[in-house]
Design a protein around this motif. Structure first.
Motif, PDB file in Angstrom:
ATOM      1  N   THR A 211     -20.561  -9.042  -7.994  1.00  0.00           N
ATOM      2  CA  THR A 211     -19.623  -9.054  -6.888  1.00  0.00           C
ATOM      3  C   THR A 211     -18.670  -7.873  -7.016  1.00  0.00           C
ATOM      4  O   THR A 211     -18.086  -7.651  -8.078  1.00  0.00           O
ATOM      5  CB  THR A 211     -18.811 -10.367  -6.882  1.00  0.00           C
ATOM      6  N   LYS A 212     -18.515  -7.136  -5.929  1.00  0.00           N
ATOM      7  CA  LYS A 212     -17.507  -6.075  -5.885  1.00  0.00           C
ATOM      8  C   LYS A 212     -16.148  -6.737  -5.757  1.00  0.00           C
ATOM      9  O   LYS A 212     -15.926  -7.549  -4.851  1.00  0.00           O
ATOM     10  CB  LYS A 212     -17.768  -5.150  -4.700  1.00  0.00           C
ATOM     11  N   ILE A 213     -15.232  -6.407  -6.649  1.00  0.00           N
ATOM     12  CA  ILE A 213     -13.926  -7.071  -6.651  1.00  0.00           C
ATOM     13  C   ILE A 213     -12.929  -6.272  -5.801  1.00  0.00           C
ATOM     14  O   ILE A 213     -12.595  -6.683  -4.697  1.00  0.00           O
ATOM     15  CB  ILE A 213     -13.400  -7.250  -8.085  1.00  0.00           C
ATOM     16  N   ALA A 214     -12.450  -5.170  -6.277  1.00  0.00           N
ATOM     17  CA  ALA A 214     -11.467  -4.380  -5.530  1.00  0.00           C
ATOM     18  C   ALA A 214     -12.164  -3.471  -4.530  1.00  0.00           C
ATOM     19  O   ALA A 214     -13.191  -2.850  -4.834  1.00  0.00           O
ATOM     20  CB  ALA A 214     -10.606  -3.565  -6.483  1.00  0.00           C
ATOM     21  N   SER A 215     -11.605  -3.383  -3.332  1.00  0.00           N
ATOM     22  CA  SER A 215     -12.139  -2.475  -2.318  1.00  0.00           C
ATOM     23  C   SER A 215     -11.391  -1.150  -2.310  1.00  0.00           C
ATOM     24  O   SER A 215     -11.886  -0.160  -1.785  1.00  0.00           O
ATOM     25  CB  SER A 215     -12.047  -3.122  -0.934  1.00  0.00           C
ATOM     26  N   THR A 216     -10.205  -1.136  -2.892  1.00  0.00           N
ATOM     27  CA  THR A 216      -9.375   0.069  -2.921  1.00  0.00           C
ATOM     28  C   THR A 216      -8.795   0.247  -4.318  1.00  0.00           C
ATOM     29  O   THR A 216      -8.339  -0.719  -4.932  1.00  0.00           O
ATOM     30  CB  THR A 216      -8.226  -0.032  -1.901  1.00  0.00           C
ATOM     31  N   PHE A 217      -8.839   1.479  -4.804  1.00  0.00           N
ATOM     32  CA  PHE A 217      -8.265   1.805  -6.109  1.00  0.00           C
ATOM     33  C   PHE A 217      -7.197   2.877  -5.920  1.00  0.00           C
ATOM     34  O   PHE A 217      -7.456   3.931  -5.352  1.00  0.00           O
ATOM     35  CB  PHE A 217      -9.337   2.315  -7.077  1.00  0.00           C
ATOM     36  N   ILE A 218      -6.004   2.581  -6.374  1.00  0.00           N
ATOM     37  CA  ILE A 218      -4.903   3.541  -6.366  1.00  0.00           C
ATOM     38  C   ILE A 218      -4.554   3.830  -7.816  1.00  0.00           C
ATOM     39  O   ILE A 218      -4.315   2.908  -8.599  1.00  0.00           O
ATOM     40  CB  ILE A 218      -3.659   2.984  -5.639  1.00  0.00           C
ATOM     41  N   GLN A 219      -4.531   5.113  -8.203  1.00  0.00           N
ATOM     42  CA  GLN A 219      -4.277   5.474  -9.593  1.00  0.00           C
ATOM     43  C   GLN A 219      -2.988   6.284  -9.709  1.00  0.00           C
ATOM     44  O   GLN A 219      -3.012   7.509  -9.751  1.00  0.00           O
ATOM     45  CB  GLN A 219      -5.457   6.262 -10.158  1.00  0.00           C
ATOM     46  N   PRO A 220      -1.845   5.592  -9.763  1.00  0.00           N
ATOM     47  CA  PRO A 220      -0.581   6.318  -9.969  1.00  0.00           C
ATOM     48  C   PRO A 220      -0.545   6.925 -11.361  1.00  0.00           C
ATOM     49  O   PRO A 220      -1.240   6.474 -12.277  1.00  0.00           O
ATOM     50  CB  PRO A 220       0.477   5.229  -9.816  1.00  0.00           C
ATOM     51  N   LYS A 221       0.273   7.943 -11.514  1.00  0.00           N
ATOM     52  CA  LYS A 221       0.465   8.449 -12.869  1.00  0.00           C
ATOM     53  C   LYS A 221       1.247   7.416 -13.665  1.00  0.00           C
ATOM     54  O   LYS A 221       1.893   6.521 -13.101  1.00  0.00           O
ATOM     55  CB  LYS A 221       1.177   9.795 -12.850  1.00  0.00           C
ATOM     56  N   ILE A 222       1.161   7.505 -14.989  1.00  0.00           N
ATOM     57  CA  ILE A 222       1.868   6.555 -15.838  1.00  0.00           C
ATOM     58  C   ILE A 222       3.357   6.597 -15.516  1.00  0.00           C
ATOM     59  O   ILE A 222       3.971   7.669 -15.480  1.00  0.00           O
ATOM     60  CB  ILE A 222       1.618   6.882 -17.324  1.00  0.00           C
ATOM     61  N   GLY A 223       3.917   5.408 -15.245  1.00  0.00           N
ATOM     62  CA  GLY A 223       5.317   5.316 -14.881  1.00  0.00           C
ATOM     63  C   GLY A 223       5.587   5.594 -13.415  1.00  0.00           C
ATOM     64  O   GLY A 223       6.754   5.594 -12.991  1.00  0.00           O
ATOM     65  N   GLY A 224       4.543   5.776 -12.610  1.00  0.00           N
ATOM     66  CA  GLY A 224       4.728   6.110 -11.198  1.00  0.00           C
ATOM     67  C   GLY A 224       4.800   4.925 -10.267  1.00  0.00           C
ATOM     68  O   GLY A 224       4.926   5.091  -9.052  1.00  0.00           O
ATOM     69  N   ASP A 225       4.722   3.716 -10.800  1.00  0.00           N
ATOM     70  CA  ASP A 225       4.660   2.529  -9.945  1.00  0.00           C
ATOM     71  C   ASP A 225       5.926   2.327  -9.117  1.00  0.00           C
ATOM     72  O   ASP A 225       5.854   1.892  -7.962  1.00  0.00           O
ATOM     73  CB  ASP A 225       4.396   1.284 -10.790  1.00  0.00           C
ATOM     74  N   PHE A 226       7.084   2.616  -9.703  1.00  0.00           N
ATOM     75  CA  PHE A 226       8.321   2.431  -8.946  1.00  0.00           C
ATOM     76  C   PHE A 226       8.299   3.269  -7.667  1.00  0.00           C
ATOM     77  O   PHE A 226       8.555   2.759  -6.564  1.00  0.00           O
ATOM     78  CB  PHE A 226       9.540   2.798  -9.797  1.00  0.00           C
TER      79      PHE A 226
END
Length: 775
Positions: free
Chosen positions: A274-289
């Protein structure tokens, strides 16, 4: 000497997570641990109403409608307890502590279960047997001759049961201190400190039932396939019914790409997944805020556009919810409108169009769950990040309705329960008032030491005794060299444990190893099998009964050990400690009086599956000072140690995140593979973007040493790491802990939460100064 590990290799993993690979590794671990045939049946009682709770992660259980309520990593945890391998007094007679210090963490784990209490003898440099009463007396003599109770610290691992943890905190507060460093201080403390300000509770607001009704799931900073694999089963069901799942993580983890469920025979037999995630976002480390703030900014822009077009029904914001349940939105909206898009994109490492695309996914969702792990919480701005995520969810009323809410996923099996029952260095006045009234004493009011503060106090000679209820303090903590200096400065270190680990070898002037029952083992007190309770990540409390014969007749339960120490230290004039140890139902009776939400405790845990501790925010009751859910305004932090280091070293400076391999649980190393990331037979690897390798003048397969760039002038280094080209944002690198914990400065901590910033360490890579040796 025999090699600590086989020859390593790097080989990309292209299969689904779990599936036949998981079944193969389950079999290998049962064989490696030499689990006796009768103990295989243990797995059939794991996470069952009449069985035991998994000693691994804190993911909740379903309605137990399957015989197989376990995952690959749960099997590893159970196999580690059910192993037939033993560490007896004869073992310690053969090995000095100095000799054991040369063994790897994997080798120490493989020696097996401890069987008898041991005390360190400095003359021989060996541990020697000691009787239980003598061990308790030794602890009491140290505690009772301290100048102040605050000269002792009492660490707690997330595996301790509610009963043991409650008795532990009662003993320590009666003794006179709030020094409760615990594993929460190193993981979800940002959640515990951030959410009470916004929604009035430091826990999640969802249950598993909400996953059945969610149409959108945002998964921040998590690798479920390794850290809580049973979550993948829930995500599979969500994906199958068409829910949108987004993975937001610097690493694109295999488990969120494709999953083959061992629980579904057709999927296994047809080799499908089963495909789980349809979208992948890869922020840089510490970029979530910056990413989350950018999503919130575009949500507001979409609402402004809708308002300009006309019909109120097309508005994006949940206006009724905002008006009735929240405060501070207008100030927050003003801040969003003035925030610079270029800054948000640069700080997040995500292009503006991708941030806006994520915002549109969020807005399209009618019932959104946001989950997160330590990818959000081990940064300097972690509290602000958690609060920004809360802001985002409040904008569309995604807290307090079915199929939507906040879902921090805890790591250890009862870390949330420990905090609920009182393992807290900053207890509320209300909790202390109630505890003091029930037990007729005046609890200490001054805040105690957390993990980082305890280490600093040991280094300064202010803490002289450390007692650890489980865990591996010496390796779970940051700044390994300084932590070891701190432990060695103690007069006494005590560790309650099931297996040998590094903390028993890095010890105070005197030291005790107190072996305890595992959760899989029968806990018999006065001829009656005792159950213990735990609380999972979604506030479900349920009882757990072991079924295996104890590994040794000398093993004592955690609850009984706590009672024995308390009785020896304080006597039983005020509290009948030994009476509580003889019948855990008695502990639960007083917990029902002392803890909010625990009324009729014994009766409620008798219900299959246990009961749910009420979370007020789930019902849109906001236990904040304002009585409302609060928006909190935060800006980008422009002056940070990483920024200052980058000004000195330019693009050569990398930001390091520490992470687990698939074959470990916290500091416990079960084996030496991380197959989902394509790493086999080794652990000293560092994942680097291929373009960064070229920029730095390295090639994949070379060996490097890693040093921390920090402003206190202390040299921190970890040597001998294999470079692995990997899909990770530019300027970012990843490596396993505890091998890279020496690189985490003790004073690099999260604002407010004081959590070590193990996911954002400024480092430089150097060609190895000596040939690499397998570790």
């Amino acid at each position: 000497m025999k090699k600590a590990q086989p020859e390593g290799r790097i080989a990309p993993y292209t299969h689904p997570a779990a599936g036949w690979g998981a079944l193969k590794y389950v079999a290998l671990h049962l064989v490696r641990e030499k689990v006796a045939g009768n103990n295989y049946r243990t797995l059939l009682r794991q996470n069952q109403p009449d069985g035991f709770d998994c000693p691994g992660c804190a993911w909740p259980d379903r309605e137990h409608n399957s015989t197989f309520e376990f995952c690959e990593n749960g099997v590893k945890a159970v196999a580690a307890e059910a192993t037939s391998k033993r560490v007896t007094p004869a073992f310690f007679e053969e090995h000095t502590v100095t000799a054991l210090m040369a063994r790897s963490e994997y080798e120490l784990e493989q020696y097996g279960r401890l069987t008898a209490p041991m005390v360190y003898d400095a003359v021989t440099d060996k541990y020697q047997p000691i009787g239980w009463q003598d061990a308790y007396a030794l602890i009491a003599s140290h505690l009772n001759r301290l100048d102040s109770p605050d000269e002792a610290a009492f660490y707690t691992s997330g595996r301790a049961s509610n009963e043991a943890a409650f008795l532990y905190q009662l003993f320590v507060r009666l003794y006179g201190t709030n020094n409760f460093p615990d594993c929460s201080n190193m993981c979800h403390e940002a959640t515990s400190r951030g959410l009470p300000v916004t929604v009035g509770v430091g826990k999640g607001t969802v249950t598993l039932d909400d996953f059945e009704h969610a149409d959108t799931l945002l998964i921040f900073g998590q690798n479920p396939a390794t850290n809580h694999p049973r979550m993948l089963g829930e995500l599979r069901d969500c994906a199958k019914r068409g829910a949108t799942i987004v993975s937001i993580n610097p690493l694109r983890e295999r488990g969120l790409e494709s999953f083959a469920s061992p629980q579904h025979p057709l999927e296994m037999l047809t080799l499908s997944s089963t495909k789980i995630a349809s979208t992948f976002i890869q922020p840089k480390i510490g970029g979530d805020f910056a990413l989350i703030k950018g999503v919130a900014k575009h949500v507001l822009e979409l609402d402004d556009d809708a308002r300009a077009r006309g019909p109120e029904s097309e508005r994006v914001l949940d206006l009724a919810f905002l008006a009735e349940h929240t405060l501070g939105f207008e100030r927050f909206a003003d801040d969003l409108r003035t925030e610079d898009w270029d800054a948000l994109a640069a700080e997040s490492g995500v292009a503006r169009e991708d941030i806006e695309g994520l915002a549109r996914i969020y807005v399209k969702g009618e019932r959104v769950i946001a989950t997160w792990g330590m990818g959000l919480t081990q940064h300097k701005n972690s509290v602000a990040t958690v609060q920004m995520l809360s802001n985002l969810m409040l904008m569309r009323g995604n807290i307090g309705r079915r199929g939507a809410g906040l879902c921090p996923v805890r790591g250890h099996s009862n870390v949330q329960g420990n905090r609920t029952v009182g393992i807290e260095e900053k207890p509320t006045a209300a909790f202390l008032d109630r505890l003091g009234k029930v037990f007729d004493f005046a609890p200490p009011r001054a805040h105690g030491y957390d993990v980082v503060e305890s280490i600093e106090a040991m280094l300064a000679g202010k803490v002289k005794v450390l007692i650890g209820l489980g865990g591996n303090f010496s390796l779970a903590t940051p700044d390994t060299a300084r932590t070891w200096d701190a432990l060695r400065a103690c007069a006494l270190t005590v560790h309650v444990t099931t297996k040998l680990n590094r903390s028993h070898l890095v010890h105070g002037a005197q030291a005790l190893i107190l072996p305890t029952l595992g959760r899989t083992e029968i806990d018999m007190q006065n001829g009656v099998a005792q159950g213990v309770t735990v609380e999972d990540s979604m506030s479900m409390v349920h009882v757990s009964y072991g079924m295996n014969k104890p590994a040794s007749a000398e093993l004592v339960s955690e609850t009984a050990i706590v009672a024995g120490i308390a009785h020896a230290t304080l006597g039983s004039a005020k509290i009948d400690w030994l009476g509580y140890a003889a019948d855990y139902a008695g502990i639960r009776d007083v917990m029902a009086r002392a803890l909010d939400g625990f009324q009729d405790y014994n009766e409620r845990i008798a219900h299959p599956g246990g009961f749910h501790l009420r979370v007020a925010a789930r019902e849109r009751e906001w236990k904040t000072p304002t009585g409302k859910a609060n928006f909190v305004v935060h800006g980008i932090q422009w002056d940070t140690p990483i920024r200052r280091a980058r000004q000195l070293h330019g693009e050569r400076l990398m930001t390091l995140m520490t992470t687990r391999s698939h074959d470990q649980y916290n500091t416990t190393i079960y084996a030496l593979d991380d197959r989902y990331r394509g790493v086999y037979g080794q652990r000293r690897v560092v994942f680097v973007n291929a373009e960064d390798l070229a920029m730095l003048g390295f090639q994949a397969g070379e060996w490097v040493d890693i040093t921390t760039v920090w402003e206190d002038g202390i040299e921190r280094r970890a040597d001998g790491f294999l470079l692995v080209a990997y899909d990770i944002p530019r300027g970012c690198v990843g490596a396993y802990y505890p091998e890279t914990n020496p690189l985490v400065p003790l004073n690099s901590v999260a604002d407010i939460a004081n959590t070590p910033t193990s996911k954002s360490i400024p480092v430089l890579l150097h060609r190895a100064r000596a040939p690499a040796v397998a570790a």
